[in-house]
Design an enzyme around this catalytic site. Structure first.
Site, PDB file in Angstrom:
ATOM      1  N   GLU A  76       0.836  -1.199   0.000  1.00 38.86           N
ATOM      2  CA  GLU A  76       0.000   0.000   0.000  1.00 38.86           C
ATOM      3  C   GLU A  76       0.871   1.250   0.000  1.00 38.86           C
ATOM      4  O   GLU A  76       0.472   2.295  -0.520  1.00 38.86           O
ATOM      5  CB  GLU A  76      -0.934  -0.002   1.222  1.00 38.86           C
ATOM      6  CG  GLU A  76      -2.119   0.944   1.092  1.00 38.86           C
ATOM      7  CD  GLU A  76      -3.166   0.716   2.170  1.00 38.86           C
ATOM      8  OE1 GLU A  76      -4.087  -0.096   1.946  1.00 38.86           O
ATOM      9  OE2 GLU A  76      -3.064   1.340   3.242  1.00 38.86           O
ATOM     10  N   HIS A  87       6.864 -26.848   3.623  1.00 37.32           N
ATOM     11  CA  HIS A  87       6.057 -27.940   3.086  1.00 37.32           C
ATOM     12  C   HIS A  87       4.963 -27.420   2.155  1.00 37.32           C
ATOM     13  O   HIS A  87       4.012 -28.152   1.856  1.00 37.32           O
ATOM     14  CB  HIS A  87       5.455 -28.745   4.240  1.00 37.32           C
ATOM     15  CG  HIS A  87       6.497 -29.371   5.115  1.00 37.32           C
ATOM     16  ND1 HIS A  87       7.032 -30.617   4.869  1.00 37.32           N
ATOM     17  CD2 HIS A  87       7.135 -28.897   6.222  1.00 37.32           C
ATOM     18  CE1 HIS A  87       7.942 -30.896   5.796  1.00 37.32           C
ATOM     19  NE2 HIS A  87       8.021 -29.866   6.627  1.00 37.32           N
ATOM     20  N   LYS A 114     -13.093   1.850  -3.210  1.00 34.15           N
ATOM     21  CA  LYS A 114     -14.217   2.203  -2.332  1.00 34.15           C
ATOM     22  C   LYS A 114     -15.269   3.013  -3.097  1.00 34.15           C
ATOM     23  O   LYS A 114     -16.479   2.806  -2.942  1.00 34.15           O
ATOM     24  CB  LYS A 114     -13.716   3.031  -1.140  1.00 34.15           C
ATOM     25  CG  LYS A 114     -12.844   2.287  -0.147  1.00 34.15           C
ATOM     26  CD  LYS A 114     -12.397   3.252   0.941  1.00 34.15           C
ATOM     27  CE  LYS A 114     -11.437   2.611   1.919  1.00 34.15           C
ATOM     28  NZ  LYS A 114     -10.963   3.569   2.939  1.00 34.15           N
TER      29      LYS A 114
END
Length: 559
Positions: free
Chosen positions: A363, A394, A523
Protein backbone atom coordinates in the site's frame (compact mmCIF):
# COMPACT_ATOMS: atom_id res chain seq x y z
CA UNK A 1 14.69 16.71 23.09
CA UNK A 2 12.53 19.33 21.39
CA UNK A 3 11.14 18.95 17.85
CA UNK A 4 9.36 21.66 15.91
CA UNK A 5 7.23 21.53 12.76
CA UNK A 6 9.30 23.00 9.93
CA UNK A 7 6.66 23.84 7.29
CA UNK A 8 5.45 22.23 4.11
CA UNK A 9 8.41 22.56 1.76
CA UNK A 10 9.99 19.32 0.57
CA UNK A 11 13.22 19.52 -1.38
CA UNK A 12 13.27 18.15 -4.92
CA UNK A 13 16.19 15.82 -5.42
CA UNK A 14 18.72 16.16 -8.22
CA UNK A 15 17.43 13.61 -10.73
CA UNK A 16 20.55 13.84 -12.90
CA UNK A 17 22.75 12.90 -9.94
CA UNK A 18 20.42 10.07 -8.98
CA UNK A 19 20.23 8.73 -12.53
CA UNK A 20 24.04 8.78 -12.77
CA UNK A 21 24.31 6.84 -9.50
CA UNK A 22 21.67 4.34 -10.67
CA UNK A 23 23.42 3.78 -14.00
CA UNK A 24 26.72 3.19 -12.21
CA UNK A 25 24.95 0.58 -10.09
CA UNK A 26 23.41 -1.07 -13.16
CA UNK A 27 26.80 -1.25 -14.90
CA UNK A 28 28.30 -2.82 -11.80
CA UNK A 29 25.49 -5.41 -11.74
CA UNK A 30 26.49 -6.69 -15.19
CA UNK A 31 30.00 -7.63 -14.10
CA UNK A 32 30.82 -11.30 -13.66
CA UNK A 33 30.63 -12.69 -10.17
CA UNK A 34 28.54 -9.99 -8.48
CA UNK A 35 25.66 -12.41 -7.84
CA UNK A 36 27.90 -15.38 -7.02
CA UNK A 37 27.22 -15.64 -3.29
CA UNK A 38 29.10 -18.94 -2.93
CA UNK A 39 32.23 -17.41 -4.39
CA UNK A 40 31.98 -14.41 -2.08
CA UNK A 41 32.11 -16.72 0.95
CA UNK A 42 35.13 -18.57 -0.45
CA UNK A 43 37.01 -15.33 -1.14
CA UNK A 44 36.16 -13.68 2.20
CA UNK A 45 36.26 -15.87 5.29
CA UNK A 46 35.02 -12.91 7.34
CA UNK A 47 32.07 -12.20 5.07
CA UNK A 48 29.52 -12.73 7.84
CA UNK A 49 31.08 -10.04 10.04
CA UNK A 50 31.67 -7.74 7.07
CA UNK A 51 28.08 -8.03 5.85
CA UNK A 52 26.02 -7.92 9.05
CA UNK A 53 24.95 -5.23 11.51
CA UNK A 54 23.75 -5.32 15.11
CA UNK A 55 21.56 -3.26 17.39
CA UNK A 56 21.72 -4.80 20.86
CA UNK A 57 20.36 -8.35 20.41
CA UNK A 58 19.03 -7.64 16.90
CA UNK A 59 21.28 -9.18 14.23
CA UNK A 60 20.81 -8.12 10.61
CA UNK A 61 22.70 -10.62 8.44
CA UNK A 62 22.81 -9.75 4.73
CA UNK A 63 25.91 -11.79 3.90
CA UNK A 64 23.87 -14.19 1.75
CA UNK A 65 22.91 -11.48 -0.76
CA UNK A 66 24.57 -11.25 -4.17
CA UNK A 67 26.59 -8.13 -3.39
CA UNK A 68 30.19 -7.04 -2.91
CA UNK A 69 31.91 -4.19 -1.07
CA UNK A 70 31.69 -2.23 -4.32
CA UNK A 71 27.93 -2.85 -4.43
CA UNK A 72 27.56 -1.37 -0.96
CA UNK A 73 29.63 1.65 -1.92
CA UNK A 74 27.48 2.28 -5.00
CA UNK A 75 24.29 1.77 -3.00
CA UNK A 76 25.49 4.33 -0.46
CA UNK A 77 26.21 6.73 -3.34
CA UNK A 78 22.64 6.14 -4.52
CA UNK A 79 21.29 6.96 -1.04
CA UNK A 80 23.23 10.23 -1.03
CA UNK A 81 21.98 11.13 -4.51
CA UNK A 82 18.39 10.38 -3.42
CA UNK A 83 18.84 12.61 -0.35
CA UNK A 84 17.78 9.82 1.99
CA UNK A 85 19.18 11.61 5.03
CA UNK A 86 17.45 14.86 4.09
CA UNK A 87 14.10 13.13 3.59
CA UNK A 88 14.58 11.29 6.87
CA UNK A 89 15.10 14.62 8.62
CA UNK A 90 12.03 16.03 6.87
CA UNK A 91 9.89 13.29 8.41
CA UNK A 92 11.36 13.68 11.89
CA UNK A 93 10.93 17.48 11.76
CA UNK A 94 7.26 17.28 10.79
CA UNK A 95 7.32 18.42 7.18
CA UNK A 96 4.31 17.46 5.08
CA UNK A 97 6.06 14.62 3.25
CA UNK A 98 2.68 13.11 2.32
CA UNK A 99 2.55 15.59 -0.54
CA UNK A 100 -0.68 14.50 -2.24
CA UNK A 101 -2.68 14.87 0.97
CA UNK A 102 -0.54 17.72 2.38
CA UNK A 103 0.00 15.94 5.68
CA UNK A 104 2.87 15.34 8.02
CA UNK A 105 3.78 11.72 8.68
CA UNK A 106 4.26 11.43 12.39
CA UNK A 107 3.65 7.88 13.57
CA UNK A 108 7.14 8.24 15.09
CA UNK A 109 5.68 10.77 17.54
CA UNK A 110 3.34 8.08 18.90
CA UNK A 111 6.28 6.31 20.54
CA UNK A 112 8.44 9.28 21.57
CA UNK A 113 9.63 9.37 25.21
CA UNK A 114 7.33 11.19 27.60
CA UNK A 115 9.91 13.91 28.28
CA UNK A 116 10.23 14.98 24.63
CA UNK A 117 8.38 17.87 23.01
CA UNK A 118 7.11 17.92 19.43
CA UNK A 119 5.28 21.09 18.42
CA UNK A 120 2.81 20.94 15.51
CA UNK A 121 0.30 23.71 14.83
CA UNK A 122 0.83 25.11 18.32
CA UNK A 123 0.26 21.80 20.08
CA UNK A 124 2.76 19.57 21.82
CA UNK A 125 1.99 16.27 20.12
CA UNK A 126 3.80 14.24 22.75
CA UNK A 127 1.58 15.67 25.48
CA UNK A 128 -1.56 15.02 23.40
CA UNK A 129 -0.38 11.46 22.71
CA UNK A 130 0.41 10.80 26.36
CA UNK A 131 -3.06 12.03 27.32
CA UNK A 132 -4.63 9.47 24.96
CA UNK A 133 -2.31 6.73 26.24
CA UNK A 134 -3.31 7.56 29.82
CA UNK A 135 -6.98 7.39 28.80
CA UNK A 136 -6.36 3.99 27.22
CA UNK A 137 -4.54 2.75 30.33
CA UNK A 138 -7.26 3.87 32.73
CA UNK A 139 -9.97 2.21 30.70
CA UNK A 140 -8.08 -0.99 29.94
CA UNK A 141 -7.16 -1.50 33.59
CA UNK A 142 -10.80 -1.07 34.60
CA UNK A 143 -11.83 -3.74 32.11
CA UNK A 144 -8.96 -6.03 33.06
CA UNK A 145 -9.52 -5.82 36.82
CA UNK A 146 -13.29 -6.20 36.46
CA UNK A 147 -14.30 -2.79 37.80
CA UNK A 148 -15.75 -1.90 34.39
CA UNK A 149 -18.76 -4.13 33.88
CA UNK A 150 -21.34 -4.75 31.21
CA UNK A 151 -24.94 -3.59 31.39
CA UNK A 152 -26.00 -6.58 33.51
CA UNK A 153 -23.17 -6.08 36.01
CA UNK A 154 -21.09 -8.98 34.70
CA UNK A 155 -17.36 -8.78 34.04
CA UNK A 156 -16.21 -8.24 30.45
CA UNK A 157 -14.30 -11.34 29.34
CA UNK A 158 -14.42 -10.97 25.54
CA UNK A 159 -13.34 -8.07 23.34
CA UNK A 160 -14.33 -7.84 19.66
CA UNK A 161 -12.28 -5.38 17.61
CA UNK A 162 -14.22 -4.30 14.52
CA UNK A 163 -12.07 -2.59 11.90
CA UNK A 164 -10.41 -3.21 8.56
CA UNK A 165 -7.03 -2.55 6.97
CA UNK A 166 -4.73 -0.88 9.47
CA UNK A 167 -7.48 -0.99 12.09
CA UNK A 168 -7.45 -4.79 11.91
CA UNK A 169 -4.19 -6.16 10.45
CA UNK A 170 -1.92 -4.50 13.00
CA UNK A 171 -4.00 -5.11 16.13
CA UNK A 172 -4.73 -8.72 15.16
CA UNK A 173 -1.12 -9.48 14.27
CA UNK A 174 0.33 -7.93 17.43
CA UNK A 175 -2.28 -9.45 19.74
CA UNK A 176 -1.62 -12.90 18.30
CA UNK A 177 2.16 -12.44 18.39
CA UNK A 178 2.17 -11.50 22.07
CA UNK A 179 0.01 -14.39 23.29
CA UNK A 180 2.43 -15.29 26.15
CA UNK A 181 1.76 -11.84 27.64
CA UNK A 182 -2.04 -12.12 27.61
CA UNK A 183 -3.56 -11.76 31.05
CA UNK A 184 -6.66 -9.82 30.04
CA UNK A 185 -9.91 -10.65 28.23
CA UNK A 186 -10.07 -12.87 25.16
CA UNK A 187 -9.71 -10.85 21.96
CA UNK A 188 -11.54 -11.44 18.67
CA UNK A 189 -11.27 -9.58 15.37
CA UNK A 190 -13.91 -8.88 12.73
CA UNK A 191 -13.00 -7.13 9.49
CA UNK A 192 -14.60 -8.71 6.44
CA UNK A 193 -17.89 -7.60 4.88
CA UNK A 194 -18.65 -11.30 4.42
CA UNK A 195 -21.47 -11.89 6.91
CA UNK A 196 -19.82 -15.15 7.96
CA UNK A 197 -17.10 -13.22 9.79
CA UNK A 198 -19.35 -11.35 12.22
CA UNK A 199 -21.83 -14.23 12.44
CA UNK A 200 -19.24 -16.87 13.34
CA UNK A 201 -17.64 -14.55 15.90
CA UNK A 202 -20.88 -13.66 17.67
CA UNK A 203 -22.10 -17.27 17.71
CA UNK A 204 -19.65 -18.23 20.47
CA UNK A 205 -20.00 -15.09 22.62
CA UNK A 206 -22.24 -13.99 25.48
CA UNK A 207 -23.61 -10.45 24.93
CA UNK A 208 -23.52 -9.69 28.65
CA UNK A 209 -19.75 -10.24 28.85
CA UNK A 210 -18.70 -8.85 25.45
CA UNK A 211 -17.27 -5.41 24.66
CA UNK A 212 -16.90 -4.09 21.10
CA UNK A 213 -14.22 -1.69 19.87
CA UNK A 214 -15.28 0.12 16.68
CA UNK A 215 -12.04 1.27 15.06
CA UNK A 216 -12.58 3.77 12.24
CA UNK A 217 -10.99 7.21 11.98
CA UNK A 218 -13.92 8.68 10.03
CA UNK A 219 -16.57 6.28 11.37
CA UNK A 220 -17.72 5.87 7.76
CA UNK A 221 -15.66 2.86 6.59
CA UNK A 222 -18.31 0.74 4.90
CA UNK A 223 -17.24 -2.71 6.10
CA UNK A 224 -16.57 -1.54 9.64
CA UNK A 225 -19.85 0.32 10.08
CA UNK A 226 -21.84 -2.56 8.55
CA UNK A 227 -20.30 -5.00 11.04
CA UNK A 228 -20.76 -2.49 13.87
CA UNK A 229 -24.47 -2.19 13.10
CA UNK A 230 -24.86 -5.98 13.19
CA UNK A 231 -23.09 -6.06 16.56
CA UNK A 232 -25.25 -3.19 17.83
CA UNK A 233 -28.46 -5.00 16.89
CA UNK A 234 -27.13 -8.16 18.54
CA UNK A 235 -26.58 -6.30 21.81
CA UNK A 236 -29.97 -4.55 21.59
CA UNK A 237 -31.83 -7.79 20.87
CA UNK A 238 -30.35 -9.46 23.95
CA UNK A 239 -29.82 -6.60 26.42
CA UNK A 240 -31.87 -3.64 25.19
CA UNK A 241 -30.84 -0.35 23.57
CA UNK A 242 -29.63 1.16 26.82
CA UNK A 243 -26.84 -1.46 26.86
CA UNK A 244 -25.13 0.00 23.78
CA UNK A 245 -23.27 2.66 25.75
CA UNK A 246 -21.74 0.02 28.09
CA UNK A 247 -20.82 -2.53 25.43
CA UNK A 248 -19.26 -0.29 22.77
CA UNK A 249 -16.23 1.97 22.65
CA UNK A 250 -14.79 3.74 19.61
CA UNK A 251 -11.39 4.69 18.26
CA UNK A 252 -12.23 7.58 15.98
CA UNK A 253 -11.90 11.29 15.28
CA UNK A 254 -15.55 11.64 14.16
CA UNK A 255 -17.10 12.50 17.52
CA UNK A 256 -20.54 13.40 16.15
CA UNK A 257 -20.97 10.13 14.24
CA UNK A 258 -19.80 8.10 17.24
CA UNK A 259 -22.32 9.89 19.45
CA UNK A 260 -25.12 9.10 16.96
CA UNK A 261 -24.19 5.43 17.22
CA UNK A 262 -24.78 5.60 20.98
CA UNK A 263 -21.25 5.50 22.37
CA UNK A 264 -20.51 7.64 25.42
CA UNK A 265 -17.99 10.45 24.83
CA UNK A 266 -15.84 9.18 27.72
CA UNK A 267 -15.27 5.99 25.77
CA UNK A 268 -14.07 7.57 22.53
CA UNK A 269 -10.32 7.21 22.03
CA UNK A 270 -8.85 9.85 19.75
CA UNK A 271 -6.35 9.66 16.95
CA UNK A 272 -5.23 12.15 14.36
CA UNK A 273 -5.17 12.66 10.58
CA UNK A 274 -1.37 12.48 10.56
CA UNK A 275 -1.64 8.84 11.66
CA UNK A 276 -1.89 6.68 8.54
CA UNK A 277 -3.95 3.52 8.91
CA UNK A 278 -1.04 1.17 8.25
CA UNK A 279 1.01 3.01 10.89
CA UNK A 280 -1.75 3.23 13.49
CA UNK A 281 -0.96 0.26 15.75
CA UNK A 282 1.02 2.64 18.00
CA UNK A 283 -2.04 4.85 18.51
CA UNK A 284 -5.41 4.23 20.16
CA UNK A 285 -5.96 1.62 17.44
CA UNK A 286 -3.76 -0.49 19.72
CA UNK A 287 -6.39 -0.38 22.49
CA UNK A 288 -7.28 -4.05 21.94
CA UNK A 289 -3.59 -4.93 22.35
CA UNK A 290 -3.42 -3.00 25.61
CA UNK A 291 -6.55 -4.76 26.87
CA UNK A 292 -4.87 -8.10 26.17
CA UNK A 293 -1.36 -7.45 27.54
CA UNK A 294 -1.75 -4.45 29.85
CA UNK A 295 -0.44 -0.90 29.78
CA UNK A 296 3.09 -1.68 30.95
CA UNK A 297 3.68 -4.25 28.22
CA UNK A 298 2.12 -1.93 25.62
CA UNK A 299 4.61 0.77 26.60
CA UNK A 300 7.42 -1.76 26.15
CA UNK A 301 6.05 -2.32 22.65
CA UNK A 302 6.34 1.43 22.04
CA UNK A 303 9.82 1.48 23.57
CA UNK A 304 11.06 -1.13 21.11
CA UNK A 305 9.89 1.00 18.20
CA UNK A 306 11.42 4.05 19.84
CA UNK A 307 14.82 2.34 19.97
CA UNK A 308 14.65 1.68 16.22
CA UNK A 309 13.53 5.26 15.58
CA UNK A 310 16.57 6.55 17.44
CA UNK A 311 18.90 4.20 15.57
CA UNK A 312 17.36 5.18 12.21
CA UNK A 313 17.72 8.88 13.06
CA UNK A 314 21.32 8.94 14.28
CA UNK A 315 23.21 5.91 12.93
CA UNK A 316 25.60 6.71 10.06
CA UNK A 317 24.65 5.56 6.59
CA UNK A 318 26.89 2.48 6.47
CA UNK A 319 25.75 1.26 9.91
CA UNK A 320 22.08 2.16 9.64
CA UNK A 321 20.02 -1.05 9.56
CA UNK A 322 16.78 0.35 8.04
CA UNK A 323 18.72 2.21 5.34
CA UNK A 324 20.89 -0.80 4.51
CA UNK A 325 17.75 -2.97 4.46
CA UNK A 326 16.07 -0.54 2.05
CA UNK A 327 19.09 -0.31 -0.24
CA UNK A 328 19.17 -4.09 -0.51
CA UNK A 329 15.44 -4.11 -1.27
CA UNK A 330 15.99 -1.54 -4.03
CA UNK A 331 18.92 -3.56 -5.38
CA UNK A 332 16.81 -6.70 -5.53
CA UNK A 333 13.71 -5.06 -7.03
CA UNK A 334 15.00 -2.37 -9.37
CA UNK A 335 18.49 -3.53 -10.34
CA UNK A 336 18.16 -7.32 -10.19
CA UNK A 337 14.53 -7.30 -11.31
CA UNK A 338 13.23 -9.68 -8.62
CA UNK A 339 9.46 -9.14 -8.65
CA UNK A 340 8.60 -10.36 -5.16
CA UNK A 341 10.00 -10.92 -1.69
CA UNK A 342 9.08 -13.72 0.69
CA UNK A 343 8.75 -12.96 4.41
CA UNK A 344 9.28 -16.12 6.47
CA UNK A 345 9.07 -15.70 10.26
CA UNK A 346 10.22 -18.87 11.99
CA UNK A 347 7.76 -18.05 14.75
CA UNK A 348 4.21 -19.40 14.67
CA UNK A 349 2.93 -16.43 16.64
CA UNK A 350 4.11 -14.20 13.78
CA UNK A 351 2.04 -16.14 11.24
CA UNK A 352 0.09 -12.95 10.44
CA UNK A 353 3.21 -10.82 10.06
CA UNK A 354 3.54 -11.38 6.27
CA UNK A 355 -0.08 -10.23 5.79
CA UNK A 356 0.62 -7.18 7.95
CA UNK A 357 3.67 -6.36 5.82
CA UNK A 358 1.64 -6.80 2.65
CA UNK A 359 -0.37 -3.73 3.58
CA UNK A 360 2.57 -1.82 5.04
CA UNK A 361 4.74 -2.39 1.96
CA UNK A 362 2.42 -2.74 -1.03
CA UNK A 363 0.00 0.00 0.00
CA UNK A 364 2.99 2.28 0.59
CA UNK A 365 5.16 1.58 -2.44
CA UNK A 366 2.74 0.16 -5.00
CA UNK A 367 2.91 3.40 -6.97
CA UNK A 368 3.67 4.32 -10.59
CA UNK A 369 4.04 8.11 -10.42
CA UNK A 370 6.99 9.97 -8.90
CA UNK A 371 6.79 12.91 -6.50
CA UNK A 372 7.31 15.28 -9.43
CA UNK A 373 4.37 13.79 -11.33
CA UNK A 374 6.23 11.62 -13.83
CA UNK A 375 5.64 7.97 -14.66
CA UNK A 376 8.37 5.82 -13.13
CA UNK A 377 10.88 4.35 -15.57
CA UNK A 378 11.59 1.37 -13.34
CA UNK A 379 9.58 -1.14 -11.30
CA UNK A 380 8.28 0.05 -7.94
CA UNK A 381 7.32 -1.99 -4.88
CA UNK A 382 7.58 -5.80 -5.02
CA UNK A 383 4.86 -8.32 -4.28
CA UNK A 384 5.19 -9.24 -0.60
CA UNK A 385 4.05 -12.65 0.59
CA UNK A 386 4.98 -15.45 2.96
CA UNK A 387 4.01 -17.71 5.82
CA UNK A 388 5.50 -18.98 9.03
CA UNK A 389 8.30 -21.52 8.99
CA UNK A 390 8.39 -24.49 9.07
CA UNK A 391 4.92 -24.56 7.46
CA UNK A 392 6.15 -22.78 4.36
CA UNK A 393 8.81 -25.42 3.78
CA UNK A 394 6.06 -27.94 3.09
CA UNK A 395 4.11 -25.58 0.82
CA UNK A 396 6.03 -23.15 -1.40
CA UNK A 397 9.74 -23.58 -0.60
CA UNK A 398 10.01 -25.91 -3.60
CA UNK A 399 9.52 -22.85 -5.81
CA UNK A 400 12.05 -20.83 -3.82
CA UNK A 401 14.71 -23.51 -4.35
CA UNK A 402 14.05 -24.65 -7.92
CA UNK A 403 11.59 -22.24 -9.51
CA UNK A 404 12.58 -20.20 -12.55
CA UNK A 405 12.13 -16.88 -10.71
CA UNK A 406 14.63 -15.78 -8.07
CA UNK A 407 12.74 -14.63 -4.97
CA UNK A 408 14.76 -13.04 -2.14
CA UNK A 409 13.76 -14.43 1.24
CA UNK A 410 13.70 -12.54 4.53
CA UNK A 411 13.98 -14.94 7.44
CA UNK A 412 12.92 -13.81 10.92
CA UNK A 413 14.21 -15.94 13.79
CA UNK A 414 14.17 -15.83 17.58
CA UNK A 415 16.92 -17.63 19.48
CA UNK A 416 14.60 -18.82 22.24
CA UNK A 417 10.95 -19.75 22.58
CA UNK A 418 8.70 -19.02 25.55
CA UNK A 419 8.09 -22.72 26.17
CA UNK A 420 11.31 -23.55 28.00
CA UNK A 421 10.17 -27.10 28.77
CA UNK A 422 10.02 -27.71 24.99
CA UNK A 423 13.47 -26.31 24.22
CA UNK A 424 14.72 -29.44 22.35
CA UNK A 425 11.74 -29.16 20.01
CA UNK A 426 12.47 -25.47 19.43
CA UNK A 427 15.96 -26.48 18.27
CA UNK A 428 14.27 -28.22 15.33
CA UNK A 429 12.77 -24.88 14.29
CA UNK A 430 16.09 -23.04 14.53
CA UNK A 431 17.96 -25.77 12.65
CA UNK A 432 15.40 -25.70 9.84
CA UNK A 433 15.62 -21.93 9.49
CA UNK A 434 19.42 -21.95 9.27
CA UNK A 435 19.33 -24.92 6.89
CA UNK A 436 16.93 -23.23 4.48
CA UNK A 437 19.04 -20.10 4.38
CA UNK A 438 22.15 -22.17 3.66
CA UNK A 439 20.41 -24.33 1.05
CA UNK A 440 19.17 -21.32 -0.90
CA UNK A 441 22.68 -19.92 -1.00
CA UNK A 442 24.73 -23.07 -1.50
CA UNK A 443 22.47 -25.18 -3.70
CA UNK A 444 23.63 -28.62 -4.87
CA UNK A 445 25.48 -29.17 -8.13
CA UNK A 446 24.67 -31.91 -10.65
CA UNK A 447 28.07 -33.46 -9.92
CA UNK A 448 27.34 -33.61 -6.18
CA UNK A 449 23.96 -35.20 -6.88
CA UNK A 450 25.58 -37.84 -9.09
CA UNK A 451 28.08 -38.73 -6.36
CA UNK A 452 25.33 -39.01 -3.74
CA UNK A 453 23.15 -41.18 -5.97
CA UNK A 454 25.98 -43.51 -6.99
CA UNK A 455 27.10 -43.83 -3.37
CA UNK A 456 23.54 -44.80 -2.40
CA UNK A 457 23.64 -47.68 -4.88
CA UNK A 458 21.56 -46.25 -7.74
CA UNK A 459 22.78 -47.40 -11.15
CA UNK A 460 24.40 -45.02 -13.63
CA UNK A 461 21.42 -44.88 -16.01
CA UNK A 462 18.97 -43.95 -13.24
CA UNK A 463 21.50 -41.50 -11.80
CA UNK A 464 21.65 -39.57 -15.08
CA UNK A 465 17.85 -39.43 -15.22
CA UNK A 466 17.59 -38.04 -11.68
CA UNK A 467 20.64 -35.79 -11.42
CA UNK A 468 19.16 -32.66 -12.98
CA UNK A 469 15.87 -33.05 -11.10
CA UNK A 470 17.65 -33.26 -7.74
CA UNK A 471 20.15 -30.47 -8.33
CA UNK A 472 19.75 -26.92 -7.01
CA UNK A 473 21.16 -23.84 -8.65
CA UNK A 474 21.79 -22.02 -5.37
CA UNK A 475 22.92 -18.39 -5.21
CA UNK A 476 19.38 -17.46 -4.10
CA UNK A 477 19.64 -14.38 -1.88
CA UNK A 478 18.29 -14.19 1.65
CA UNK A 479 18.47 -11.93 4.67
CA UNK A 480 18.33 -13.14 8.27
CA UNK A 481 16.90 -11.09 11.15
CA UNK A 482 17.67 -12.65 14.54
CA UNK A 483 16.53 -11.53 18.00
CA UNK A 484 16.65 -13.22 21.39
CA UNK A 485 12.94 -13.67 22.17
CA UNK A 486 9.60 -12.48 20.80
CA UNK A 487 8.57 -9.85 23.36
CA UNK A 488 6.60 -6.59 23.21
CA UNK A 489 9.91 -4.72 22.93
CA UNK A 490 11.45 -6.85 20.17
CA UNK A 491 8.19 -6.92 18.20
CA UNK A 492 7.92 -3.13 18.36
CA UNK A 493 11.50 -2.80 17.18
CA UNK A 494 10.93 -5.25 14.32
CA UNK A 495 7.82 -3.45 13.05
CA UNK A 496 9.56 -0.06 13.20
CA UNK A 497 12.51 -1.52 11.27
CA UNK A 498 10.19 -2.52 8.44
CA UNK A 499 8.36 0.84 8.57
CA UNK A 500 11.60 2.77 8.09
CA UNK A 501 12.91 0.33 5.48
CA UNK A 502 9.76 0.80 3.39
CA UNK A 503 9.94 4.60 3.81
CA UNK A 504 13.54 4.66 2.55
CA UNK A 505 12.68 2.41 -0.39
CA UNK A 506 9.99 4.95 -1.27
CA UNK A 507 12.59 7.73 -1.11
CA UNK A 508 14.85 5.81 -3.48
CA UNK A 509 11.92 5.32 -5.87
CA UNK A 510 10.97 9.01 -5.44
CA UNK A 511 7.35 8.20 -4.64
CA UNK A 512 4.87 9.16 -1.93
CA UNK A 513 4.75 6.14 0.39
CA UNK A 514 1.94 7.59 2.50
CA UNK A 515 -1.13 7.83 0.26
CA UNK A 516 -3.28 5.01 -1.16
CA UNK A 517 -5.40 6.31 -4.01
CA UNK A 518 -5.89 2.83 -5.45
CA UNK A 519 -7.68 1.80 -2.27
CA UNK A 520 -9.84 4.93 -2.35
CA UNK A 521 -10.80 4.29 -6.00
CA UNK A 522 -12.07 0.82 -5.16
CA UNK A 523 -14.22 2.20 -2.33
CA UNK A 524 -15.68 4.81 -4.68
CA UNK A 525 -16.77 2.22 -7.25
CA UNK A 526 -18.21 -0.08 -4.58
CA UNK A 527 -20.36 2.79 -3.30
CA UNK A 528 -21.66 3.35 -6.85
CA UNK A 529 -22.53 -0.32 -7.38
CA UNK A 530 -24.19 -1.00 -4.03
CA UNK A 531 -27.53 0.75 -4.79
CA UNK A 532 -27.62 -0.95 -8.21
CA UNK A 533 -27.12 -4.35 -6.58
CA UNK A 534 -29.98 -3.60 -4.18
CA UNK A 535 -32.29 -2.53 -7.02
CA UNK A 536 -32.39 1.12 -5.91
CA UNK A 537 -30.68 2.49 -9.05
CA UNK A 538 -30.46 1.37 -12.66
CA UNK A 539 -27.23 0.04 -14.10
CA UNK A 540 -26.59 2.67 -16.75
CA UNK A 541 -23.31 3.39 -18.53
CA UNK A 542 -21.50 0.32 -17.21
CA UNK A 543 -19.14 -1.98 -19.06
CA UNK A 544 -20.62 -5.20 -20.40
CA UNK A 545 -18.76 -7.37 -17.90
CA UNK A 546 -20.06 -5.46 -14.87
CA UNK A 547 -23.57 -5.41 -16.35
CA UNK A 548 -23.41 -9.13 -17.06
CA UNK A 549 -22.20 -9.95 -13.56
CA UNK A 550 -24.88 -7.79 -11.93
CA UNK A 551 -27.60 -9.39 -14.06
CA UNK A 552 -26.35 -12.90 -13.29
CA UNK A 553 -26.20 -12.28 -9.54
CA UNK A 554 -29.64 -10.65 -9.42
CA UNK A 555 -31.20 -13.42 -11.52
CA UNK A 556 -29.74 -16.17 -9.34
CA UNK A 557 -30.96 -14.42 -6.20
CA UNK A 558 -34.51 -14.31 -7.57
CA UNK A 559 -34.66 -18.04 -8.35
Amino acid sequence: MRYKFMGDSLSIRNEKAFEAALQALRRHATKDGVYDIRRHFVEDEQRFSHFSLRLDDLLFDFSKCGITFKTLQLLDDLAVAADVLGRREAMFSGKAINTTEKRSVLHIALRMPTDEVFMLDGHDLVRDIQDVLAHMERFSEMVRDGSYKGNTGEKIINIVNIGIGGSDLGPAMVTHALKPYHDGPHCHFVSNADTAHISDTLSVLNPATTLFIIASKTFTTAETIANAQVARQWIISHLGEEAVCRHFVAVSSALDKVAEFGIDSSRIFKFWDWVGGRYSIWSAIGLVVMLAIGGQNFRQFLNGAQQMDRHFKIAPLHKNIPIRFALLGFWHRVVCGYASRAIIPYAQRLARFPAYLQQLDMESNGKQVSLDGKTLNFSSGPVVWGDSGTNGQHAFFQLLHQGTDVIPVEFILFIKGHEQNLHPMYDILVANCLAQSKALMKGRSVEDVRRILVKSGIDVHETEKLALHKSFEGNRPSIMLVQDLLTPFTLGRLIALYEHRIFVEGILMNINSFDQWGVEFGKELANELLPILRGENKANNRDSSTLGLLAYIQARREE
